[in-house]
Design an enzyme around this catalytic site. Structure first.
Site, mmCIF file in Angstrom:
data_model
loop_
_atom_site.group_PDB
_atom_site.id
_atom_site.type_symbol
_atom_site.label_atom_id
_atom_site.label_comp_id
_atom_site.label_asym_id
_atom_site.label_seq_id
_atom_site.Cartn_x
_atom_site.Cartn_y
_atom_site.Cartn_z
ATOM 1 N N LYS A 202 49.163 44.694 34.928
ATOM 2 C CA LYS A 202 48.726 44.178 36.233
ATOM 3 C C LYS A 202 49.754 44.535 37.313
ATOM 4 C CE LYS A 202 45.554 42.084 37.168
ATOM 5 N NZ LYS A 202 44.149 42.486 37.517
ATOM 6 N N THR B 110 47.383 38.622 39.424
ATOM 7 C CA THR B 110 47.836 37.407 38.750
ATOM 8 C C THR B 110 49.271 37.046 39.136
ATOM 9 O OG1 THR B 110 48.460 36.593 36.553
ATOM 10 C CG2 THR B 110 48.382 38.952 36.800
ATOM 11 N N ASP B 111 49.618 35.788 38.938
ATOM 12 C CA ASP B 111 51.014 35.371 39.157
ATOM 13 C C ASP B 111 51.927 35.839 38.017
ATOM 14 O OD1 ASP B 111 50.095 33.669 37.138
ATOM 15 O OD2 ASP B 111 50.744 31.813 38.118
ATOM 16 N N GLU B 112 51.303 36.328 36.912
ATOM 17 C CA GLU B 112 52.121 36.688 35.743
ATOM 18 C C GLU B 112 53.005 37.904 36.010
ATOM 19 O OE1 GLU B 112 50.200 36.231 31.952
ATOM 20 O OE2 GLU B 112 48.750 34.820 32.774
ATOM 21 N N TYR C 218 50.106 42.640 29.222
ATOM 22 C CA TYR C 218 49.084 42.329 30.242
ATOM 23 C C TYR C 218 49.732 42.282 31.624
ATOM 24 C CZ TYR C 218 46.317 39.245 33.289
ATOM 25 O OH TYR C 218 45.653 38.703 34.359
HETATM 26 P P1 NAD Z 1 37.615 38.425 32.152
HETATM 27 O O1 NAD Z 1 38.348 39.015 30.991
HETATM 28 O O2 NAD Z 1 36.870 37.152 31.953
HETATM 29 O O3 NAD Z 1 36.591 39.475 32.744
HETATM 30 C C1 NAD Z 1 36.897 40.818 32.906
HETATM 31 C C2 NAD Z 1 35.605 41.568 33.220
HETATM 32 O O4 NAD Z 1 35.934 42.934 33.453
HETATM 33 C C3 NAD Z 1 34.592 41.536 32.073
HETATM 34 O O5 NAD Z 1 33.309 41.251 32.567
HETATM 35 C C4 NAD Z 1 34.660 42.949 31.501
HETATM 36 O O6 NAD Z 1 33.441 43.374 30.924
HETATM 37 C C5 NAD Z 1 35.022 43.751 32.742
HETATM 38 N N1 NAD Z 1 35.700 45.018 32.417
HETATM 39 C C6 NAD Z 1 36.752 45.199 31.568
HETATM 40 N N2 NAD Z 1 37.090 46.500 31.551
HETATM 41 C C7 NAD Z 1 36.258 47.151 32.413
HETATM 42 C C8 NAD Z 1 36.129 48.500 32.842
HETATM 43 N N3 NAD Z 1 36.929 49.450 32.363
HETATM 44 N N4 NAD Z 1 35.168 48.803 33.734
HETATM 45 C C9 NAD Z 1 34.346 47.853 34.219
HETATM 46 N N5 NAD Z 1 34.419 46.556 33.847
HETATM 47 C C10 NAD Z 1 35.365 46.208 32.967
HETATM 48 O O7 NAD Z 1 38.714 38.257 33.292
HETATM 49 P P2 NAD Z 1 38.872 37.117 34.386
HETATM 50 O O8 NAD Z 1 39.610 35.979 33.797
HETATM 51 O O9 NAD Z 1 37.578 36.875 35.056
HETATM 52 O O10 NAD Z 1 39.859 37.836 35.403
HETATM 53 C C11 NAD Z 1 39.364 38.558 36.516
HETATM 54 C C12 NAD Z 1 40.543 39.029 37.357
HETATM 55 O O11 NAD Z 1 41.304 37.905 37.789
HETATM 56 C C13 NAD Z 1 41.530 39.908 36.598
HETATM 57 O O12 NAD Z 1 41.960 40.908 37.485
HETATM 58 C C14 NAD Z 1 42.678 38.988 36.242
HETATM 59 O O13 NAD Z 1 43.884 39.705 36.130
HETATM 60 C C15 NAD Z 1 42.668 38.065 37.438
HETATM 61 N N6 NAD Z 1 43.223 36.724 37.188
HETATM 62 C C16 NAD Z 1 42.721 35.940 36.190
HETATM 63 C C17 NAD Z 1 43.218 34.667 36.011
HETATM 64 C C18 NAD Z 1 42.675 33.750 34.929
HETATM 65 O O14 NAD Z 1 43.216 32.657 34.759
HETATM 66 N N7 NAD Z 1 41.605 34.104 34.230
HETATM 67 C C19 NAD Z 1 44.242 34.190 36.835
HETATM 68 C C20 NAD Z 1 44.727 35.021 37.856
HETATM 69 C C21 NAD Z 1 44.198 36.291 38.023
HETATM 70 P P1 TYD Z 2 46.099 31.410 28.265
HETATM 71 O O1 TYD Z 2 44.872 30.613 28.547
HETATM 72 O O2 TYD Z 2 46.052 32.474 27.239
HETATM 73 O O3 TYD Z 2 46.604 31.966 29.677
HETATM 74 P P2 TYD Z 2 48.004 32.716 30.051
HETATM 75 O O4 TYD Z 2 48.707 33.109 28.826
HETATM 76 O O5 TYD Z 2 47.506 33.894 30.822
HETATM 77 O O6 TYD Z 2 48.765 31.733 30.875
HETATM 78 O O7 TYD Z 2 47.247 30.394 27.847
HETATM 79 C C1 TYD Z 2 47.618 29.318 28.694
HETATM 80 C C2 TYD Z 2 48.805 28.643 28.047
HETATM 81 O O8 TYD Z 2 48.370 28.018 26.828
HETATM 82 C C3 TYD Z 2 49.903 29.601 27.643
HETATM 83 O O9 TYD Z 2 51.168 28.958 27.827
HETATM 84 C C4 TYD Z 2 49.671 29.842 26.159
HETATM 85 C C5 TYD Z 2 49.078 28.532 25.701
HETATM 86 N N1 TYD Z 2 48.100 28.605 24.589
HETATM 87 C C6 TYD Z 2 48.243 27.753 23.493
HETATM 88 O O10 TYD Z 2 49.174 26.945 23.408
HETATM 89 N N2 TYD Z 2 47.300 27.832 22.500
HETATM 90 C C7 TYD Z 2 46.262 28.709 22.549
HETATM 91 O O11 TYD Z 2 45.449 28.757 21.581
HETATM 92 C C8 TYD Z 2 46.116 29.565 23.691
HETATM 93 C C9 TYD Z 2 44.990 30.546 23.781
HETATM 94 C C10 TYD Z 2 47.062 29.467 24.698
#
Ligand code: NAD
Ligand code: TYD
Length: 354
Positions: A162, A132-134, A158
């Site tokens: 990461k 992630t970019d975080e 989180y």
């Molecule tokens: P998600 O929370 O939707 O899915 C996570 C999945 O991992 C789930 O299916 C869960 O069951 C599985 N999981 C959790 N713990 C596990 C374990 N110990 N063993 C096996 N499986 C396990 O997450 P996502 O949003 O799809 O994110 C996927 C990846 O992308 C992550 O690495 C996250 O850091 C990265 N990412 C997400 C975003 C975003 O906006 N969602 C952005 C940038 C990077």
């Molecule tokens: P989120 O979807 O949780 O992603 P991340 O924190 O990983 O960026 O949140 C996106 C943005 O929206 C973040 O600035 C927090 C804000 N947010 C709200 O304002 N209200 C909400 O209920 C949630 C879940 C997030």
């Protein structure tokens, strides 16, 4: 074939569907099915022999070793994560367990497998770590976007977990030569996203006539990327990325949260008249502790070196995402009622299945 971890989550399930449609080679999908994993995301693959689902933990070294030795994947694409910042604030330990210790276990299993591969195959093997970019922390309004050389400064548990996993992946390349590629992506949106994250939460709450919570002043900025664009970038990084390198992935779509929420409300007013004007549901609530102000990605490297750039514009992607949720109210219903969890318990209990 490839081994995907976390392929029943939001991005993982989109990746699995995209991979089978575009690349077509088989996938072993290892997922623990936490609350965030939903096997129903992959219901369309039920009778597709190219998809083998295994319920299990990335930290279960024996299981991972068995899967690697049995199926001999040419790559591991690692999505499995605890991914929600707010949950990490309430309970950081699980984030360290899965994201750090779990990734370490997976790296160990990968290293042992890779070391025993025939030389010709060993060269082509990849461990692609999805991050992630975080990890880069927070930007001020006028700061340049994050590049691959921006120092790590994670602010939430989180992001810290990461960052730690990214460092372990880096160390496994540097110390053992494991051919790793790391991608650091901005906020994703699209189908199958669990409604705890901003965009699906707002859509689902608005449809239910519930408040739309905006943290703080709503001026925090995220750089949004449509999930299919992320999936394509991962495919390209896997095919053409240089081992040991990291690639930033982003949508060049910086938006303040309040603008995202009002855009969703406007789209809903058009596509779902009931409850309009939906923006009346907006409620400003107490800010998230340590809330990062702004994220923005400079994706020049992956564009220049690997030829990737996002295809979807934020406005069109957001519209099709809202339309997807409206067309999949059964999915929304099963997720919001928790019914999908009962189904998991009934089908899998606590067993691993292969
Ligand atoms: P998600 O929370 O939707 O899915 C996570 C999945 O991992 C789930 O299916 C869960 O069951 C599985 N999981 C959790 N713990 C596990 C374990 N110990 N063993 C096996 N499986 C396990 O997450 P996502 O949003 O799809 O994110 C996927 C990846 O992308 C992550 O690495 C996250 O850091 C990265 N990412 C997400 C975003 C975003 O906006 N969602 C952005 C940038 C990077
Ligand atoms: P989120 O979807 O949780 O992603 P991340 O924190 O990983 O960026 O949140 C996106 C943005 O929206 C973040 O600035 C927090 C804000 N947010 C709200 O304002 N209200 C909400 O209920 C949630 C879940 C997030």
């Amino acid at each position: 074939m490839i081994l995907v971890t976390g392929g029943a989550g939001f991005i993982g399930s989109n990746f699995v569907l995209d991979w089978l449609a575009v690349e077509g080679t088989p996938i072993v999908n290892l997922d623990k099915l936490t609350y965030a994993g939903n096997i129903r995301n992959l219901a369309s693959l039920e009778s597709d022999a190219r998809h083998l689902f295994v319920r299990g933990d990335i930290g279960d070294g024996e299981l991972v070793a068995r899967l690697l030795n049995e199926h001999r994947p040419r790559a591991i694409v690692h999505f499995a994560t605890e991914s929600h910042v707010d949950r990490s604030i309430h309970g950081p330990a699980e984030f360290v367990e899965t994201n750090v210790v779990g990734t370490l276990g997976l790296l160990e299993a990968a290293r042992a497998y890779w070391a025993r591969m025939p030389a010709a195959e060993r060269e082509g093997f990849r461990f692609l770590h999805v991050s992630t970019d975080e990890v880069y922390g927070s930007l001020e309004a006028t700061d340049p976007a994050f590049s691959e050389t921006t120092p790590y400064a994670p602010n939430s548990p989180y992001a810290a977990s990461k960052a730690a996993s990214d460092h372990l992946v880096r160390a496994y390349h540097h110390t053992y030569g494991l051919p790793t590629v790391t991608t650091n992506c901005s906020n994703n949106y699209g189908p199958f996203q669990f409604p705890e994250k901003l965009i699906p939460l707002v859509i689902v709450n608005a449809l239910a006539g519930k408040p739309l919570p905006i943290y703080g002043d709503g001026r925090n900025v995220r750089d949004w990327l449509y999930v299919n664009d992320h999936c394509e970038a991962i495919r390209i990084a896997l095919a053409r990325g240089t081992p040991g390198e990291t690639y930033n992935i982003g949508g060049s779509a910086e938006r303040a949260n309040v603008d995202v929420v009002t855009s969703i409300c406007a789209i809903l007013d058009e596509l779902h008249r009931e409850g309009a004007p939906h923006k009346n549901l907006i409620e400003y609530v107490t800010d998230r502790p340590g809330h990062d102000r702004r994220y923005a990605i400079d994706a020049t490297k992956i564009t220049r070196e690997l030829g990737w750039s996002p295809k979807e514009r934020f406005e069109t992607g957001l519209r099709s995402t809202v339309a997807w949720y409206l067309d999949h109210m059964d999915w929304v219903q099963s997720v919001t009622s928790g019914e999908y969890r009962q189904w998991v318990a009934m089908n899998y209990g606590t067993r691993s299945v292969a």
